[in-house]
Enzyme design. Structure first.
Site, PDB file in Angstrom:
ATOM      1  CG  ASN A  45      71.631  70.588  18.110  1.00 53.61           C
ATOM      2  OD1 ASN A  45      71.517  71.679  18.651  1.00 53.61           O
ATOM      3  ND2 ASN A  45      72.630  70.312  17.292  1.00 53.61           N
ATOM      4  CB  ILE A  46      71.166  66.714  23.302  1.00 56.47           C
ATOM      5  CG1 ILE A  46      70.373  67.899  23.889  1.00 56.47           C
ATOM      6  CG2 ILE A  46      72.099  66.107  24.350  1.00 56.47           C
ATOM      7  CD1 ILE A  46      69.423  67.534  25.011  1.00 56.47           C
ATOM      8  CD  GLU A  47      76.188  67.493  17.602  1.00 59.70           C
ATOM      9  OE1 GLU A  47      77.412  67.508  17.846  1.00 59.70           O
ATOM     10  OE2 GLU A  47      75.689  67.971  16.547  1.00 59.70           O
ATOM     11  CB  CYS A  56      66.799  66.677  15.878  1.00 60.96           C
ATOM     12  SG  CYS A  56      67.723  65.915  14.544  1.00 60.96           S
ATOM     13  CD  GLU A  58      64.087  70.033  14.223  1.00 57.24           C
ATOM     14  OE1 GLU A  58      65.055  69.705  14.953  1.00 57.24           O
ATOM     15  OE2 GLU A  58      64.186  70.155  12.991  1.00 57.24           O
ATOM     16  CB  CYS A  89      66.605  65.605   9.879  1.00 60.68           C
ATOM     17  SG  CYS A  89      65.970  64.768  11.344  1.00 60.68           S
ATOM     18  CB  CYS A  92      62.657  66.238  12.998  1.00 61.36           C
ATOM     19  SG  CYS A  92      63.981  66.179  14.227  1.00 61.36           S
TER      20      CYS A  92
HETATM   21  N1  THU Z   1      69.790  68.782  13.766  1.00 62.69           N
HETATM   22  C1  THU Z   1      68.678  69.198  14.428  1.00 62.69           C
HETATM   23  O1  THU Z   1      68.718  69.457  15.639  1.00 62.69           O
HETATM   24  N2  THU Z   1      67.523  69.307  13.728  1.00 62.69           N
HETATM   25  C2  THU Z   1      67.399  69.046  12.397  1.00 62.69           C
HETATM   26  O2  THU Z   1      66.290  69.051  11.863  1.00 62.69           O
HETATM   27  C3  THU Z   1      68.597  68.784  11.592  1.00 62.69           C
HETATM   28  C4  THU Z   1      69.808  68.411  12.368  1.00 62.69           C
HETATM   29  C5  THU Z   1      71.036  68.645  14.522  1.00 62.69           C
HETATM   30  C6  THU Z   1      71.472  67.223  14.747  1.00 62.69           C
HETATM   31  C7  THU Z   1      72.955  67.380  14.915  1.00 62.69           C
HETATM   32  O3  THU Z   1      73.214  67.670  16.275  1.00 62.69           O
HETATM   33  C8  THU Z   1      73.306  68.587  14.082  1.00 62.69           C
HETATM   34  O4  THU Z   1      72.096  69.263  13.836  1.00 62.69           O
HETATM   35  C9  THU Z   1      73.989  68.285  12.768  1.00 62.69           C
HETATM   36  O5  THU Z   1      73.268  67.373  12.028  1.00 62.69           O
END
Ligand code: THU
Length: 141
Positions: A45-47, A56, A58, A89, A92
């Site tokens: 994941n890259i915020e 996300c 995935e 989520c 995804c």
């Molecule tokens: N996140 C994912 O990478 N995959 C998911 O299926 C659920 C959420 C990440 C997004 C965000 O960076 C962090 O988790 C919190 O939501």
């Protein structure tokens, strides 16, 4: 899919998780996909400070695989530090419906728990390319 392939895929997702850029949530997620060519491609994941621009793990893994030319994803693994196997989520799940509808999906956590599932179980009745009128709008084209 052999247990060795499964374990390798989950291990790749675990390694990818260490690369997560998640300074806001501090929730690190890793994902890895196995292509028909036998290649494992991963993502984390890259915020973003503008939170909705976050991506996300995935989707990073799937988009990375497609960007490298892969079109058939055999399996996908995702891992996070959750009480049970992490739950992808909704966004995804929709992207999986587009890019890996028939993949074996492994949901895992860092404690070593995992479950095997499918897109049909994660997103029953998904809106997918077959719902569009254009005949050419099919995965892989
Ligand atoms: N996140 C994912 O990478 N995959 C998911 O299926 C659920 C959420 C990440 C997004 C965000 O960076 C962090 O988790 C919190 O939501």
């Amino acid at each position: 899919m052999t247990s060795i392939n499964r374990d390798n895929l989950i291990a790749a997702a675990r390694v990818a998780r260490d690369k997560a850029y998640a300074p806001y949530s501090r929730f690190h997620v890793g994902a890895a996909v196995l292509t028909a060519e036998g290649i494992i491609i991963s993502g984390c994941n890259i915020e973003n400070a503008a939170y909705p621009s976050t991506m996300c793990a995935e989707r990073v893994a799937l988009h990375n695989a497609y960007a490298q030319g892969a079109r058939t994803i055999i399996a996908l693994a995702v891992i996070a530090d959750t009480p049970g196997p992490v739950s992808p989520c909704g966004g995804c799940r929709q992207v999986m419906a587009e890019l890996c509808p028939r993949a074996i999906i492994f949901l895992a956590n860092t404690a070593g728990a995992w479950v095997e599932t499918s897109l049909a179980a994660l997103l029953p009745g998904a809106f997918d390319p077959n719902d569009l009128p254009m005949a050419s709008a099919k995965p892989g084209h």
